[in-house]
Write a protein that holds these residues in place. Structure first.
Motif, PDB file in Angstrom:
ATOM      1  N   GLY A  29       0.785  -1.228   0.000  1.00 44.83           N
ATOM      2  CA  GLY A  29       0.000   0.000   0.000  1.00 44.83           C
ATOM      3  C   GLY A  29       0.813   1.271   0.000  1.00 44.83           C
ATOM      4  N   SER A  30       2.126   1.164   0.196  1.00 41.33           N
ATOM      5  CA  SER A  30       2.939   2.377   0.172  1.00 41.33           C
ATOM      6  C   SER A  30       3.278   2.733  -1.275  1.00 41.33           C
ATOM      7  CB  SER A  30       4.230   2.192   0.979  1.00 41.33           C
ATOM      8  OG  SER A  30       5.130   1.362   0.303  1.00 41.33           O
ATOM      9  N   PRO A  31       3.523   4.021  -1.532  1.00 40.97           N
ATOM     10  CA  PRO A  31       3.852   4.426  -2.907  1.00 40.97           C
ATOM     11  C   PRO A  31       5.128   3.743  -3.389  1.00 40.97           C
ATOM     12  CG  PRO A  31       3.416   6.329  -1.510  1.00 40.97           C
ATOM     13  CD  PRO A  31       3.473   5.141  -0.615  1.00 40.97           C
ATOM     14  N   SER A  32       5.176   3.483  -4.676  1.00 38.38           N
ATOM     15  CA  SER A  32       6.358   2.844  -5.251  1.00 38.38           C
ATOM     16  C   SER A  32       7.512   3.838  -5.313  1.00 38.38           C
ATOM     17  CB  SER A  32       6.048   2.341  -6.658  1.00 38.38           C
ATOM     18  OG  SER A  32       5.849   3.447  -7.526  1.00 38.38           O
ATOM     19  N   ILE A  33       8.699   3.309  -5.513  1.00 36.23           N
ATOM     20  CA  ILE A  33       9.883   4.158  -5.660  1.00 36.23           C
ATOM     21  C   ILE A  33       9.698   5.092  -6.856  1.00 36.23           C
ATOM     22  CG2 ILE A  33      12.357   4.167  -6.152  1.00 36.23           C
ATOM     23  CD1 ILE A  33      11.743   3.224  -3.341  1.00 36.23           C
ATOM     24  N   GLY A  34       9.130   4.578  -7.950  1.00 34.25           N
ATOM     25  CA  GLY A  34       8.899   5.394  -9.142  1.00 34.25           C
ATOM     26  C   GLY A  34       7.954   6.554  -8.874  1.00 34.25           C
ATOM     27  N   SER A  35       6.881   6.300  -8.125  1.00 37.32           N
ATOM     28  CA  SER A  35       5.956   7.389  -7.832  1.00 37.32           C
ATOM     29  C   SER A  35       6.590   8.399  -6.882  1.00 37.32           C
ATOM     30  CB  SER A  35       4.636   6.864  -7.268  1.00 37.32           C
ATOM     31  OG  SER A  35       4.827   6.257  -6.022  1.00 37.32           O
ATOM     32  N   ARG A  36       7.451   7.938  -6.003  1.00 40.52           N
ATOM     33  CA  ARG A  36       8.160   8.851  -5.103  1.00 40.52           C
ATOM     34  C   ARG A  36       9.130   9.733  -5.889  1.00 40.52           C
ATOM     35  NH1 ARG A  36       7.613   7.354   0.294  1.00 40.52           N
ATOM     36  NH2 ARG A  36       6.690   5.313   0.565  1.00 40.52           N
ATOM     37  N   ILE A  37       9.860   9.129  -6.810  1.00 46.25           N
ATOM     38  CA  ILE A  37      10.800   9.904  -7.626  1.00 46.25           C
ATOM     39  C   ILE A  37      10.039  10.906  -8.488  1.00 46.25           C
ATOM     40  CG2 ILE A  37      12.449   9.751  -9.540  1.00 46.25           C
ATOM     41  CD1 ILE A  37      13.404   7.093  -8.242  1.00 46.25           C
ATOM     42  N   GLY A  38       8.908  10.479  -9.050  1.00 49.42           N
ATOM     43  CA  GLY A  38       8.084  11.381  -9.845  1.00 49.42           C
ATOM     44  C   GLY A  38       7.487  12.516  -9.032  1.00 49.42           C
TER      45      GLY A  38
END
Length: 125
Positions: A29-38
C-alpha cells in the motif's frame, strides 16, 4: 577507543536508516519508488511556491546542499587521499538524503491525496 565506538555507532545508525527505507518502500500500500521519484519535482515546486506547507524552504535548501555535496567534485574529505573515508562521507550524506527524501515524499503524496479534488472517471469535480 571511544572514537572507534562512535564510528561503529554511526555506521550502525546509517545501516538502520537504509534498512528502514528498504522496509518502508516494500510495505503493501505504500507508494512505489517510481511514484516517489516522480513526486520530487512536484514537491519542490509546491514547497518553493508555498502551496505545500510540509517542507520549509530551509529544509528544501538543505536537501539541495546535500545533493550538491554528493555530486560535487569538491569534497570535505577528498577520495584521492583518503579513499575509504572520502567515500564514507559521501555515502553517509547519500543515505541521509535517501531517508529524508523518502519521508518527505511520503508526506507529500499523502498531502496531495488529501487536497486533491474528488474525481469520477478521471474528471475532477
Amino acid at each position: 577507543m571511544a572514537r572507534t565506538g562512535s564510528g561503529s555507532l554511526r555506521r550502525k545508525t546509517r545501516l538502520a536508516a537504509a534498512a528502514k527505507v528498504a522496509r518502508e518502500a516494500s510495505r503493501p500500500g505504500s507508494p512505489s519508488i517510481g511514484s516517489r521519484i516522480g513526486a520530487i519535482p512536484r514537491m519542490i515546486s509546491a514547497s518553493a511556491s508555498g502551496r505545500y506547507p510540509g517542507l520549509s524552504r530551509l529544509k528544501l535548501a538543505l536537501l539541495g546542499v546535500g545533493v550538491a555535496y554528493v555530486v560535487s567534485p569538491i569534497d570535505a574529505v577528498p577520495e584521492a587521499f583518503l579513499f575509504v573515508l572520502g567515500l564514507a562521507d559521501d555515502v553517509a550524506v547519500a543515505v541521509y538524503l535517501a531517508g529524508a527524501l523518502f519521508a518527505e515524499t511520503d508526506n507529500f503524496l499523502e498531502w496531495e491525496r488529501m487536497t486533491a479534488p474528488p474525481t469520477i472517471n478521471g474528471q475532477a469535480y
